[in-house]
Design an enzyme around this catalytic site. Structure first.
Site, short mmCIF file in Angstrom:
data_model
loop_
_atom_site.label_atom_id
_atom_site.label_comp_id
_atom_site.label_asym_id
_atom_site.label_seq_id
_atom_site.Cartn_x
_atom_site.Cartn_y
_atom_site.Cartn_z
N LYS A 1 0.84 -1.20 0.00
CA LYS A 1 0.00 0.00 0.00
C LYS A 1 0.88 1.25 0.00
CE LYS A 1 -3.49 2.33 2.77
NZ LYS A 1 -4.41 2.27 3.91
N GLU B 1 10.55 -4.62 4.41
CA GLU B 1 10.63 -6.05 4.05
C GLU B 1 10.29 -6.24 2.57
OE1 GLU B 1 8.99 -4.80 6.62
OE2 GLU B 1 9.33 -6.00 8.43
N GLY C 1 -4.83 -1.86 5.08
CA GLY C 1 -4.04 -3.00 4.61
C GLY C 1 -4.72 -4.33 4.89
N ARG C 2 -5.22 -4.49 6.10
CA ARG C 2 -5.82 -5.78 6.49
C ARG C 2 -7.22 -5.96 5.95
NH1 ARG C 2 -4.58 -2.44 10.54
NH2 ARG C 2 -6.20 -1.56 11.86
N GLU D 1 -4.66 -6.67 14.81
CA GLU D 1 -4.12 -5.35 14.43
C GLU D 1 -5.23 -4.30 14.53
OE1 GLU D 1 -0.56 -4.75 11.55
OE2 GLU D 1 -2.30 -4.22 10.36
N HIS E 1 -5.73 -33.35 17.87
CA HIS E 1 -4.64 -34.21 18.34
C HIS E 1 -3.45 -33.40 18.83
CE1 HIS E 1 -6.57 -37.92 17.00
NE2 HIS E 1 -7.11 -37.12 16.09
N LYS F 1 9.54 -1.01 14.07
CA LYS F 1 10.14 -0.67 12.76
C LYS F 1 11.26 0.35 12.94
CE LYS F 1 5.89 -0.86 9.97
NZ LYS F 1 5.02 -0.04 9.14
#
Ligand code: F6P
Length: 549
Positions: free
Chosen positions: A211, A217, A272-273, A358, A389, A513
Site C-alpha cells: 500500500k 521487508e 491494509g488488512r 491489528e 490431536h 520498525k
C-alpha cells in the site's frame, strides 16, 4: 464521559446491567439451558447468505442477548456502521474514511468520499485487473524473452500478503493448476530463496504488493527479486515485463523502477488488512480467474448488505461481536479460537489474526484515554482435526475459557475423487462431536457408569460448558469465502465500536520498525549505536561474536 459527551463504556447502565446479569447467571450450565428450552437448537440460529450460524452452545439466555444488544445501541454501533458505509472519516487518528465495503459495491452504486463517488474508480481498477489477469492466464502477456508466464510470485507483507496467500489456499480447487503461485513476505532471505529456487526467471512474474511502497521487508525482497531476474535475463528492460505493482503510491512505484502503467491502484481508505478484495488480490485473480474473483466480491457484498440492513436481533456480525464482548469483558476470556474443518482454510486463522488483532489490539480509546476494559482477544487456531490431536486437550480440560468458532462445509470440493469425498462425513462427524463434547462434557456419573475405577473418574470427567459458534456452509466457493471474510470484518468492527477504539489504525507496529532501523547499522557495520539498552547491547555483541565477523 467520552469526548462526544457520552458516558464511558464501563459506567453506562447497559454495562452495569450486563455485569449484574453475569453475576446472576453464575455458572449456568449449557445442559440446563438446553433442558429448559427444547427449541434452543433451532431457535438460537441465524442465516446470512449461505451461512448457517448456530449460537445455541453459548452461555447466554434471551436476557443476555437483549442486554448485549442494548449495549450495542448505547454505544451507537449502528450509527458508526452507517458513518463507515457513508464514507465518513471514522479512522480518526489517520483522518481517513474506511471503505473496504466500496471495493465490492456494484458498478452503479454511489459511495462518496469528500463529495467524490469512488465506485467508478474501483471498477476501473477491477477492469484493468481483469484485462491483465486474462492476458497472463491466456499466455498473451509474455515475459521478456517471449516465454509464457507460468509462475506468479506475490511479494508483500501483512495485509499485502496474508489476504491473497490465504485466499489462494482456500480456493486452490478453483485455481489454474498449470501455473505456480508463491507468496513471499519474510525479510528472511530464505523465504524468497525457497520461492524462486526452482523457477525459470523468464517465466516468472513478480507482483510487488505494498500500500505504502515503503515497507522495508517488501522493498528489500522486491529489490532482491529484481536482482535475481536481471542476473538471468541481463537486461533492465525485462523489469517492465516481469514486475507489476499494487499500491497507493505511484511516486514510490516509479522510483523503484516499475512502469506506473503496470501499477494497479487502490486508495488510502482501504486499510491494509481489509485490502485483499482490492488490487491487492491481483495474484488471486490470476489464479482463479476474474469471474471467480467477482463471485467472491458478490459474497462479500451479501454480508455487507446484511450488516447494513438486518435488524439487531438478526444481524450476524453484530451477534458474533457481542458474544466476543460477553466472554472478553464479562467472563475474562483472553483468547478466541477459530477452528476450520477444511484443510483449504489452513491459513484462514492467520489471516484473521491480523484482521482482528491489528484492528482491536488497542489500549487507548478514540478520545486518547486508556481503556478500563479488555479489548481484542488473542486469536488463534488451525484446521481440525489436526488441532484435536494437539491442543484441544487444553480447551476441553484446561483451566481457561476459550470461546471458539467451528467452521465447516456440507460438501467437499467437487474435484476430490469419490473415495476422498467419502472421507468428508468422517471429518464432519468430528466437527459435530467436538462442539457437542465441549458444550455438554461428561459427568462423573456418566464416567462411573462406564465402569471406570474411582481414582480415574476425575481425569475422565469433562466439565463441558465451553462455548462455541458453529458456522456451516454448503460448500467452499469463492462467494462463501467472501461471505466469511466480510462476516469477520464486521464482527471486528462491532467490537471496536463498542470498545470505543479506532479499529483502523495500527500505531503499535511503528516502534519496532523504527528500532530495527536504528539497530541495523550495529549489525551490518558494527557501528556504535546510541541509546541501546544494556540487554540489547549485549545481545548484539553476542550475535556478532557468534556470527564470526
Ligand atoms: O504491519 C503494519 C502494516 O502497516 C500493515 O497494516 C500492513 O498490512 C503491512 O504493514 C504492509 O504494509 P504495506 O502494504 O504498506 O507494505
Amino acid at each position: 464521559m467520552n469526548a462526544d459527551g457520552r458516558t464511558r463504556l464501563n459506567q453506562t447502565p447497559e454495562w452495569t446491567a450486563l455485569a449484574k446479569h453475569r453475576e446472576e447467571l453464575g455458572d449456568v450450565q449449557l445442559r440446563e439451558l438446553f433442558a429448559a428450552d427444547s427449541g434452543r437448537g433451532t431457535g438460537y440460529t441465524l442465516r446470512v447468505g449461505d451461512l448457517y450460524v448456530d449460537y445455541s452452545k453459548h452461555l447466554v439466555t434471551d436476557d443476555t442477548l437483549r442486554l448485549l444488544r442494548e449495549l450495542a445501541a448505547a454505544t451507537d454501533v449502528f450509527g458508526l456502521r452507517d458513518a463507515m458505509f457513508r464514507g465518513e472519516r471514522i479512522n480518526t487518528t489517520e483522518d481517513r474514511a474506511v471503505l473496504h465495503t466500496a471495493l465490492r459495491a456494484p458498478r452503479d452504486a454511489v459511495v462518496e468520499v469528500d463529495g467524490e463517488n469512488v465506485v467508478p474508480g474501483v471498477h476501473a481498477v477491477l477492469d484493468k485487473m481483469t484485462e491483465f489477469a486474462d492476458r497472463v492466464r491466456s499466455g498473451e502477456w509474455t515475459g521478456h524473452t517471449g516465454k509464457r508466464i507460468r509462475n506468479v510470485v506475490n511479494i508483500g507483507i501483512g495485509g499485502s500478503d496474508l489476504g491473497p496467500a490465504m485466499a489462494y489456499e482456500v480456493l486452490r480447487a478453483y485455481t489454474d493448476r498449470s501455473m505456480t503461485f508463491r507468496f513471499v513476505s519474510n525479510v528472511d532471505g530464505s523465504d524468497l530463496h525457497e520461492a524462486v529456487r526452482d523457477l525459470d526467471p523468464a517465466e516468472t512474474l513478480f507482483i510487488v504488493a505494498s500500500k505504502t511502497f515503503t515497507t522495508i521487508e517488501t522493498v528489500t525482497n522486491a529489490t532482491s527479486a529484481r536482482g535475481w531476474l536481471l542476473e538471468a535475463l541481463g537486461d533492465e528492460a525485462a523489469v517492465a515485463k516481469h514486475f507489476v505493482a499494487l499500491s497507493t503510491n505511484a511516486e514510490k512505484v516509479a522510483a523503484f523502477g516499475i512502469d506506473t502503467a503496470n501499477m494497479f491502484e487502490f486508495w488510502d481508505w482501504v486499510g491494509g488488512r481489509y485490502s485483499y478484495d482490492s488490487a491487492i488480490g491481483l495474484s488471486l485473480m490470476i489464479a482463479i480467474g476474474p469471474d471467480r474473483f467477482r463471485e467472491m466480491l458478490d459474497g462479500f457484498r451479501i454480508v455487507d448488505e446484511h450488516f447494513r440492513t438486518a435488524p439487531a436481533e438478526a444481524n450476524v456480525p453484530l451477534l458474533l461481536g457481542l458474544l466476543g464482548i460477553w466472554y472478553g469483558n464479562f467472563h475474562d476470556a483472553q483468547s478466541h479460537a477459530v477452528l476450520p474443518y477444511s484443510h483449504y482454510l489452513s491459513k484462514f486463522t492467520a489471516y484473521l489474526q491480523q484482521l482482528d488483532m491489528e484492528s482491536n489490539g488497542k489500549y487507548v480509546d478514540r478520545d486518547g484515554r486508556e481503556v478500563e476494559w479488555q479489548t481484542g482477544p488473542v486469536v488463534w487456531g488451525t484446521p481440525g482435526t489436526n488441532g484435536q490431536h494437539a491442543y484441544y486437550q487444553l480447551i476441553h480440560q484446561g483451566t481457561k475459557l476459550i470461546p471458539a468458532d467451528f467452521i465447516g462445509f456440507a460438501r467437499p470440493v467437487a474435484e476430490l475423487s469419490d473415495e476422498l469425498k467419502a472421507q468428508h462425513d468422517l471429518l464432519m462427524a468430528n466437527f459435530f462431536a467436538q462442539t457437542q463434547a465441549l458444550a455438554f462434557g461428561k459427568t462423573p456419573e456418566e464416567v462411573r457408569a462406564e465402569g471406570v475405577p474411582e481414582e480415574l473418574v476425575p481425569h475422565k470427567t469433562f466439565r463441558g460448558n465451553h462455548p462455541t459458534t458453529t458456522i456451516l456452509a454448503p460448500e467452499l466457493t469463492p462467494s462463501v469465502l467472501g461471505q466469511l471474510v466480510a462476516l469477520y470484518e464486521h464482527k471486528v468492527f462491532v467490537q471496536g465500536a463498542v470498545w470505543n477504539i479506532d479499529s483502523f489504525d495500527q500505531w503499535g507496529v511503528e516502534l519496532g520498525k523504527v528500532l530495527a532501523k536504528r539497530v541495523e547499522p550495529a549489525l551490518t557495520e558494527g557501528a556504535e549505536v546510541e541509546g541501546l539498552d544494556a540487554s540489547t547491547k549485549a545481545l548484539v555483541a553476542a550475535y556478532r561474536e557468534l556470527r564470526g565477523r
